[in-house]
Design a protein around this motif. Structure first.
Motif, mmCIF file in Angstrom:
data_model
loop_
_atom_site.group_PDB
_atom_site.id
_atom_site.type_symbol
_atom_site.label_atom_id
_atom_site.label_comp_id
_atom_site.label_asym_id
_atom_site.label_seq_id
_atom_site.Cartn_x
_atom_site.Cartn_y
_atom_site.Cartn_z
ATOM 1 N N ASP A 180 76.837 55.418 35.382
ATOM 2 C CA ASP A 180 76.690 56.090 33.501
ATOM 3 C C ASP A 180 77.564 55.752 33.064
ATOM 4 O OD1 ASP A 180 77.053 57.976 34.414
ATOM 5 O OD2 ASP A 180 75.304 58.822 32.743
ATOM 6 N N SER A 222 68.846 52.037 39.077
ATOM 7 C CA SER A 222 68.275 53.419 38.145
ATOM 8 C C SER A 222 67.962 54.442 39.357
ATOM 9 C CB SER A 222 67.233 53.472 37.869
ATOM 10 O OG SER A 222 66.701 54.177 36.747
ATOM 11 N N VAL A 223 67.999 54.693 40.812
ATOM 12 C CA VAL A 223 67.868 55.706 41.412
ATOM 13 C C VAL A 223 69.170 55.809 41.622
ATOM 14 C CG1 VAL A 223 67.268 56.135 44.183
ATOM 15 C CG2 VAL A 223 65.975 55.447 42.509
ATOM 16 N N LYS A 266 71.623 55.302 39.653
ATOM 17 C CA LYS A 266 72.762 55.972 38.404
ATOM 18 C C LYS A 266 72.139 57.487 38.356
ATOM 19 C CE LYS A 266 71.526 55.472 34.614
ATOM 20 N NZ LYS A 266 71.033 54.711 33.455
ATOM 21 N N THR A 267 71.226 57.828 38.503
ATOM 22 C CA THR A 267 70.709 59.073 38.750
ATOM 23 C C THR A 267 70.801 59.942 39.134
ATOM 24 O OG1 THR A 267 68.198 59.211 39.428
ATOM 25 C CG2 THR A 267 68.406 58.306 36.922
ATOM 26 N N LYS A 322 69.954 60.089 42.510
ATOM 27 C CA LYS A 322 68.246 60.611 43.185
ATOM 28 C C LYS A 322 69.225 60.399 44.540
ATOM 29 C CE LYS A 322 65.543 61.984 39.380
ATOM 30 N NZ LYS A 322 64.346 61.998 38.998
#
Length: 75
Positions: free
Chosen positions: A8, A33-34, A36-37, A39
Motif C-alpha cells: 500500500d 488485496s489479500v 496488500k492486507t 493476509k
C-alpha cells in the motif's frame, strides 16, 4: 506474522490504484488485496517479479521482516 507487506505504501508513492496494478500484473484484485492486507500465506516469485517490474521497485520495498517480540515465559 513477522513479514510486513508495504504494498500500500509503494502504491501510494507511485500514485497507482490496486485495480490498475492488478490489471498490469494479470492477477485478480481480490488476490492482490489479500497480499496488500498481509493476509497472504505465500507469493509466487513470478508474481513478485511482475509487481516489482510494474512498480519499478525491489522486493525489499514491498516486503520487510520485523522480529516479533519475545512473549513472557519463553526465556
Amino acid at each position: 506474522m513477522p513479514i510486513i507487506v508495504n504494498l500500500d505504501v509503494v502504491l501510494a508513492q507511485r500514485k497507482m490504484r490496486l485495480n490498475t496494478l492488478a490489471e498490469l500484473v494479470d492477477i485478480t484484485p481480490q488476490n492482490l488485496s489479500v497480499l496488500k492486507t498481509g493476509k497472504a500465506k505465500a507469493i509466487r516469485f513470478d508474481t513478485l517479479e511482475k509487481i516489482c517490474e510494474v512498480l519499478e521497485c525491489q522486493p525489499g520495498d514491498i516486503l520487510a521482516f520485523a522480529k516479533e517480540p519475545a512473549t513472557a515465559g519463553t526465556e
